[in-house]
Structures are given as C-alpha cells and as structure tokens.
Scaffold this active site. Structure first.
Site, PDB file in Angstrom:
ATOM      1  N   ARG A  38       6.407  69.886  63.513  1.00  0.00           N
ATOM      2  CA  ARG A  38       6.745  68.857  62.521  1.00  0.00           C
ATOM      3  C   ARG A  38       6.784  67.469  63.160  1.00  0.00           C
ATOM      4  NH1 ARG A  38      11.157  72.133  58.713  1.00  0.00           N
ATOM      5  NH2 ARG A  38       9.566  73.118  57.403  1.00  0.00           N
ATOM      6  N   LYS A 199       9.356  91.134  50.280  1.00  0.00           N
ATOM      7  CA  LYS A 199       9.872  91.411  48.937  1.00  0.00           C
ATOM      8  C   LYS A 199       8.984  90.887  47.826  1.00  0.00           C
ATOM      9  CE  LYS A 199      14.796  91.466  49.909  1.00  0.00           C
ATOM     10  NZ  LYS A 199      16.020  90.668  49.722  1.00  0.00           N
ATOM     11  N   GLY A 356       6.925  80.285  56.072  1.00  0.00           N
ATOM     12  CA  GLY A 356       7.674  80.628  57.288  1.00  0.00           C
ATOM     13  C   GLY A 356       7.031  81.618  58.250  1.00  0.00           C
ATOM     14  N   GLY A 379       9.625  76.650  51.878  1.00  0.00           N
ATOM     15  CA  GLY A 379       9.892  76.669  50.439  1.00  0.00           C
ATOM     16  C   GLY A 379       8.885  75.856  49.638  1.00  0.00           C
TER      17      GLY A 379
HETATM   18  C1  3PG Z   1      12.411  73.369  55.420  1.00  0.00           C
HETATM   19  O1  3PG Z   1      12.753  73.586  56.566  1.00  0.00           O
HETATM   20  O2  3PG Z   1      11.836  74.201  54.697  1.00  0.00           O
HETATM   21  C2  3PG Z   1      12.643  71.998  54.879  1.00  0.00           C
HETATM   22  O3  3PG Z   1      13.141  71.173  55.879  1.00  0.00           O
HETATM   23  C3  3PG Z   1      13.560  72.032  53.680  1.00  0.00           C
HETATM   24  O4  3PG Z   1      14.823  72.461  54.066  1.00  0.00           O
HETATM   25  P1  3PG Z   1      15.826  73.037  52.966  1.00  0.00           P
HETATM   26  O5  3PG Z   1      15.281  74.374  52.556  1.00  0.00           O
HETATM   27  O6  3PG Z   1      17.164  73.118  53.632  1.00  0.00           O
HETATM   28  O7  3PG Z   1      15.795  72.068  51.816  1.00  0.00           O
HETATM   29 MG    MG Z   2      13.579  75.935  53.386  1.00  0.00          MG
END
Ligand code: 3PG
Ligand code: MG
Length: 399
Positions: A38, A199, A356, A379
C-alpha cells in the site's frame, strides 16, 4: 456520462492538498511492516504532488480505534518508512484536526509532505460528521484520494472532503479502476471468474452479480462444498454451510438461465485435518469418506479449470481454491495461479485478482507479478465484485 476527476487535471501547485491514502498496512508485534504494497503504490502520486509543488498532507486510518486515541494505532511509525521512500522529510502532526495540524499544513513549503494522525481517533470520521469534515477541510485547498481500498467506506475523509474541496483520483486509484473495468466492466471475452474461499455466506452477493456478467464461473475452496452438498454429495467433515443449500441451488439455476457455465469440482483432496503432514488422498466428489475433510480441489478439477484458461481472454480471481496455507493443499491454487501468470505474460490473458487471501495465495505461488493487476483491497474489492457503487469513487466523479 460521468467521468472520474483525475489528478493530472487538478491544480495543485502551491496548494495544500489533502491526500487520502490507505496506510492500514499489515504489521507484526513490533510494528514492523510485513507488506508495504500500500505504501509502494502510493509513491507515484506522492512524487507527482511533490514535483508539481503541492503542499501535501497525508490522511489515513490505521486499525479500528473506534473514535478514541489508541497509542498502538498512532500513525507515527509510518513517518520513517514514508520519508525513506520519498527521500524527503515527512512532518508529523499529533492530530488530524485543530490548530496544531492546521499550523503544520500552513507551514509546508511547496513540494513538502506532512502526515496527520489517525483519522479514526475521532468518531466523526466513520460517522461522516459534518463538523469533523469541515475541520479536516480547513487544512486543505484540494483533495486527492489514492486508495481504492477505502472507497467502500462513506467516511468523512472519503466522501465528506470531496464534497467540500476540489478533488481528484490519484494515479493508483485511477490505475486500479481501469484494471477493474478491464476485468468486469468492459472485458475481452470469454471471461472466466474463479471464486474460492471458505464461506458461501460472505460471497452470495458476489456470485449473484458475477453470473450475470461472466461466461464461466469456477467455484473452489470450502465454499464449493456447500454447492456439492446442495447437489446431494456427502462432504464428510468438511466446512460446509448446509443452510445455504437452497441459495446455492438458486445460483446454479440463475447461472444456467443467464448462460453462465458453472464449473464445480469433480474430485477433491481430503485428509483427516488441516495440518502439515496430514496424509492426503484424492477422491471423486461422490466418494468423500465420512470423517474426512476436503482441503483442496483435486487434480481433475484443477485441470477442468486450467484447461479453459487458454480459451479465455480475461480472468477475474477472488479466493484460493484450497487451504493454500498448508502444503500439499496449496497444489491446485498454485497450479492455476501459475497457469494464469504464464498466459498473461504471453499476452494472451488479462488477469485481475483481489481480496485478502487471494493476494497471499498468488504471492505464495510466485505468480503475483505475472498478473495484469492484483488489488490490495479487501472489503472494497468484494463490494465492487458485488456490483455495488462505491461511495468514495462516486464522490470523485466530475460534476
Ligand atoms: C482495509 O484494510 O481493507 C481498509 O484499510 C479498510 O479498513 P476497514 O475494513 O477497517 O474499513
Ligand atoms: Mg477491511
């Protein structure tokens, strides 16, 4: 049509630019950064801002401090890696709103950079509180967002600031949106999606969106077990969500109606438990022994997906197809990742991956660099896969 406002069109010389990054980097117990992706991806925009004489203020969150100051989540540890990467000093402010930070921003020379403290030390950030966004905006004349990975959050620094200041997407965000558009918005076809992970429950929205958009959908990982069970197969002691059998059947029926071919495993690698040294066995999906766990898709299943990759011009990948953290249950994930990387390097495939575990799986396979684009978002990547409008992207559209 709405168009994204871009940094290259934004007037930044001599102006205080609030730059929203995602410095929520993974760290070990000693606050050492374990993956600096990042940070590296933010450098082109940071350098452009410096070269164009902007007075740059970096804004970020780190962790989830829930609106209060938590010392372990202070951004201070990031000033050294940032100044090393930029080869210039990075001034640090001990908060992100108020007289102190405003003075730090005001004192910046053109080309200089400051780092404000964790946005989430204030509850107003996540609440997109008007007063908090106003207070943040007082330190800037313009706003740049260079973090796709926060664009699913309608927070003050993501949507409140662009509503108040001249705004644009930075280079990394622009590149990421272009890559994602090439994968799902305007893909070269045929388009294959590989979706894995543990899942079905976390991926219902993803699957529902993809079946209307992709030509082929390969399902692997533990979530495939739910589909196999929904078809009447015994899955032994495997992870499975039997309560989602009906949802799985509906996805299969909708896919058929939409002309999307679903590829489910035909064989599986099973063992007693997920641990290194567990004795693996390959079985057909209709012969999974009671008491055994499915830990990877089998070789025939990996071939059934891998053999289709050369027919496809675009691959979208989210989620490993097996428990890749433990050998030999990484075998199919590694094979498919390497096949995709080879095809991409040969110029025959556009390959885009994200979410992830996927990044870790591709890195484990040594295939990350071979992909056209690997998203560092978690996310946000999933919400984009679900077809949702991301508020942070929406906020950067030219009026
Ligand atoms: C992440 O790591 O996916 C982003 O920085 C968002 O973080 P958060 O899910 O805590 O909003
Ligand atoms: Mg996140």
């Amino acid at each position: 049509m709405e168009k994204l406002s871009l940094l290259r069109d934004l007037d930044v010389g001599g102006r205080r630019v609030l730059l929203r990054l995602d410095l929520n980097v993974p760290v070990d117990d000693h606050h050492r950064i374990t993956d600096d992706t990042r940070i590296r991806r933010a450098l082109p925009t940071l350098r452009e801002l410096c070269e164009r004489g902007a007075r740059t203020v970096i804004l970020s969150h780190f962790g989830r401090p829930k609106g209060r100051r938590v010392e372990e989540m202070s951004l201070g540890f990031l000033s050294a890696p940032l100044s090393d990467a930029l080869a210039r000093d990075v001034a640090v402010a001990s908060d992100c709103i108020g007289k102190g930070p405003e003075a730090v921003a005001a004192a910046l020379e053109p080309g200089a950079v400051a780092l404000f403290e964790n946005l989430r030390f204030h509850a107003g950030e996540e609440a997109n509180d008007r007063g908090f966004a106003d207070a943040l905006a007082r330190s800037g004349d313009a706003y740049v967002n260079d973090a796709f990975s926060v664009c699913h959050r309608a927070h003050a620094s993501v949507v409140g600031l662009p509503a108040r200041l001249a705004h644009a997407a930075g280079q990394a965000l622009e590149a990421e949106l272009e890559a994602l558009d090439a994968a799902l918005g305007h893909p070269a076809r045929p388009l294959l999606a590989i979706v894995g992970g543990a899942k079905v429950s976390t991926k219902i929205g993803v699957l529902a969106n993809l079946i209307g958009k992709v030509d082929l959908l390969a399902i692997g990982g533990a979530m495939a077990n739910t589909f196999l069970a929904a078809q009447g197969h015994g899955v032994g002691a495997s992870l499975c969500e039997p309560e989602l059998a009906e949802a799985a059947r509906r996805i299969m029926a909708d896919a058929q109606a939409a002309g999307c071919e679903i590829i489910l495993p035909v064989d599986a690698v099973v063992a007693d438990a997920l641990r290194a040294g567990a004795e693996p066995a390959i079985v057909a999906v209709d012969a999974v022994p009671a008491g055994k766990m499915i830990l990877d898709i089998g070789p025939a299943s990996a071939d059934a997906i891998g053999n289709r990759i050369p027919d496809c011009r675009t691959l979208l990948w989210n989620g490993p197809v097996g428990a890749f953290e433990v050998h030999p249950f990484d075998t199919s994930t590694v094979l498919l990742a390497r096949t995709a990387a080879t095809m991409t390097r040969a110029g025959a495939l556009v390959s885009v991956a994200g979410g992830g575990d996927t990044v870790a799986a591709l890195a484990h396979a040594g295939a990350e660099a071979g992909f056209t684009y690997v998203s560092a978002a978690g996310g946000a990547f999933l919400e984009w896969l679900e077809g949702k409008t991301l508020p942070g992207v929406d906020a950067l559209m030219a009026d």
